[in-house]
Design a protein around this motif. Structure first.
Motif: not given
Length: 258
Positions: A160-166, A212-226
């Motif tokens: 699981l990887s942590a993601v947050g807004p840019v 925290f999201l499963p890493t594959t989902f985190s990476q896909e989310l980051c592709q949005s640029g947001l």
């Protein structure tokens, strides 16, 4: 009692003629008459009254009729059910804990199943799956299945990887309810909790939140640029895989990457 005698009785009752009954049963007329005499002798009553070509049920025959029909119908129903059962495909039940559905396709790729086996995939609470029989159980629970005869298979952990807004401070925090104790990511209040990481990802896209999201989902989310990955260690969640010894399946684990 010989059911062939009952079948003959019903055919004579239906046709009201020994000759026609014999034709329908592919017997001689004397064989039909003999069977009816056998049945009458075994019951100790006369079942038909014979007056020339007029054959009628006696009172005893009227009483026997519904019972004979019920017996033959029950036997036919049992025969039909057994034939259907033998023609059914073998069934493999796979129980997946809520939130791990996105791993189901990967799991099924590792299960070597006969083409005639029908796979029944069900989403089932971890405790329910462990205490009710399923051929294959995928769960994050550390408990063992309640029934004996299961083998634990080595598969992998879930990262699981942590993601947050840019460029913005998170205004809310989301969490996967099966992921155990995860570090708090912000001072923002917990606003969304679910088992499905796909729903959590959708919530993040419109909430300016962090999770925290499963890493594959985190990476896909980051592709949005947001969103961006946060500089926090990945969290590991152990995924347990149990397969019943008598399950109609073979386990083919993924090859280890070098």
């Amino acid at each position: 009692m010989d059911t062939e005698l009952l079948k003959t009785f019903l055919e004579v009752q239906k046709t009201r003629h020994f000759g026609k009954a014999a034709e329908h049963l592919y017997l001689t007329q004397s064989a039909v008459s003999f069977r009816i005499r056998q049945l009458e002798q075994s019951l100790g009553v006369a079942l038909f009254s014979r007056h020339r070509n007029n054959i009628q049920l006696t009172e005893a025959g009227e009483l026997l009729l519904p019972h004979a029909q019920a017996v033959i119908s029950a036997l036919q129903a049992a025969k039909t059910q057994l034939q259907q059962q033998s023609s059914l495909a073998q069934r493999l039940t796979v129980a997946v804990e809520p939130g791990l559905q996105f791993l189901a396709a990967e799991l099924l790729e590792m299960l070597v199943v006969n083409v005639e086996t029908a796979v029944h995939l069900q989403v089932s609470d971890a405790q329910v799956a462990l205490y009710r029989h399923a051929d294959v159980i995928l769960t994050t629970s550390a408990d063992k299945p309640a029934e004996p005869g299961y083998l634990q298979q080595q598969w992998r952990s879930l990262s699981l990887s942590a993601v947050g807004p840019v460029g913005n401070t998170a205004q809310a925090e989301g969490r996967l309810d099966w992921a155990g104790k995860l570090p708090q990511l912000s001072k923002a209040p917990l606003a969304f909790c679910c088992s499905d990481p796909r729903l959590l990802r959708q919530w993040l896209l419109r909430s300016n939140g962090t999770a925290f999201l499963p890493t594959t989902f985190s990476q896909e989310l980051c592709q949005s640029g947001l969103y961006q990955l946060l500089a926090l260690p990945e969290q590991q969640v152990s995924v347990q895989l149990w397969i019943a010894e008598n399950a109609p399946v073979q386990w083919q684990p993924p090859e280890k990457t070098k």
